[in-house]
Enzyme design. Sequence first.
Site, PDB file in Angstrom:
ATOM      1  CG  PHE A 135      -1.505   2.782 -13.406  1.00 25.56           C
ATOM      2  CD1 PHE A 135      -1.788   2.815 -12.008  1.00 25.56           C
ATOM      3  CD2 PHE A 135      -0.196   2.964 -13.732  1.00 25.56           C
ATOM      4  CE1 PHE A 135      -0.746   2.741 -10.910  1.00 25.56           C
ATOM      5  CE2 PHE A 135       0.901   2.835 -12.965  1.00 25.56           C
ATOM      6  CZ  PHE A 135       0.465   3.001 -11.286  1.00 25.56           C
ATOM      7  CG  ASP A 148      -2.933  -1.980 -17.613  1.00 25.29           C
ATOM      8  OD1 ASP A 148      -2.981  -3.174 -17.085  1.00 25.29           O
ATOM      9  OD2 ASP A 148      -2.456  -1.011 -17.654  1.00 25.29           O
ATOM     10  CE1 TYR A 182       3.711  -4.266  -9.910  1.00 23.31           C
ATOM     11  CE2 TYR A 182       5.382  -4.849 -11.391  1.00 23.31           C
ATOM     12  CZ  TYR A 182       4.553  -3.985 -11.055  1.00 23.31           C
ATOM     13  OH  TYR A 182       4.369  -2.872 -11.811  1.00 23.31           O
ATOM     14  CE  LYS A 183      -0.651  -3.875 -10.458  1.00 27.26           C
ATOM     15  NZ  LYS A 183       0.033  -2.979  -9.504  1.00 27.26           N
ATOM     16  NE  ARG A 223      -5.174   0.319  -5.019  1.00 26.76           N
ATOM     17  CZ  ARG A 223      -4.474  -0.178  -5.860  1.00 26.76           C
ATOM     18  NH1 ARG A 223      -4.975  -0.155  -7.110  1.00 26.76           N
ATOM     19  NH2 ARG A 223      -3.123  -0.424  -5.900  1.00 26.76           N
TER      20      ARG A 223
END
Length: 409
Positions: free
Chosen positions: A134, A211, A236-237, A385
């Site tokens: 990322f 991560d 928050y995913k 995605r």
Amino acid sequence: MTTTDTTAPTRADAQALDAADPLATFRERYLPMDADVVAYLDGNSLGRPLTSIAESWQSFTAQQWAGRLIRGWSEGWMDLPERVGDELAAAALGAAPGTTIIADSTTVNFYKAMRAALNLRPGRRKVVLDRHNFPTNRYVVESLARDLDLELVWLDPPIEGGVTPDDVAAAIDEQTAVVTLSQIAYQSAYLADAPAITRIAHEAGALVVWDLCHSVGSTEIELDAWDVDFAVGCTYKFVGAGPGAPALLYANRRHHDRLDQPIWGWLGRRDSFEMEQGFLPAAGIRAMMSGTPPLLGLLGVREGAAVIAEAGIGAIRAKAIALTELTTAYARENLVPLGFSIASPLDPARRGGHVTIARADARELSARLIDAGVLIDFRAPHGIRIGLSPLPTSFTEVWDALDVIRRLS
């Protein structure tokens, strides 16, 4: 339904999977979507809100905030980063109490974890990382390299895959201080072999910073058993704690007596309320704290951790595999003939909780899909995605969305 099947799954197949789904009732725990949404397939960027989060925030505002006012800080609010950290650690991280806090953003926690790891390996100048991680992770490490005169060793796995243990073994040497990777690649959903890579790093005397942004709440994690040094991840995913909710930070207990992170805030100091001159780190994981806890976000994490614990991370992972198998089977039979490629591993053991399909016009197609009520996530240069959050997502919803992709293609 597996990726070895030679026929496309039908809507009846998806409905049969829903009928047999042991986690189906958890969909009722989430607030309803707008009527124009055919399917929400972006839970790997922002999870849907649990009804209990809204209730928790309302209760906190009306009772604790309004009722207790400033007294709330001394009546438990200050301890929430560690208490909720323990709850998420037990539900989803395979980590013992006292090793995890919920505080700050992923970026801030990643910076703190990287600096703490580097401080534990003085004299070593190399950091191993990959070009497809990322962007924030890459940028933070590049800033550290500039400031601390580090040498970056870049791994360059295929964008549809990820970093293997052999890749790390070939790149690491006696000058390596830290290896930092994502357990699940944000583009391809490649699921790295975290225990093997961690072991290889340790054999060379290096530390690891993992991560977990795309893995926490979607797959099994055993940070203590794998002997991971540091880990960070957003909530928050798949945890679904809300936009901008505070992130997790894990530090292996064997490092706690030497934790040295760079953002010295008052809550990371021992005896914070004494307001003494000079910084003396608190004992244990609290040394990784910096500023005032974001209480509403912490309450969201608490609710997300509770529902993960109730469902069981093993069952969640099993449904994630089933959802991605349905998606890859449909894509292979119905979308590949239309010019798409499957830019995620076909082996479910090496695939996380989303599937990426790719085509040259993905950016334009993504906009049309969103307009049609299929909320997906475009990732440059050519990726769409399909995020498959197991608890709020049904198999039929996924099939319907895939059929919209087929019809609009």
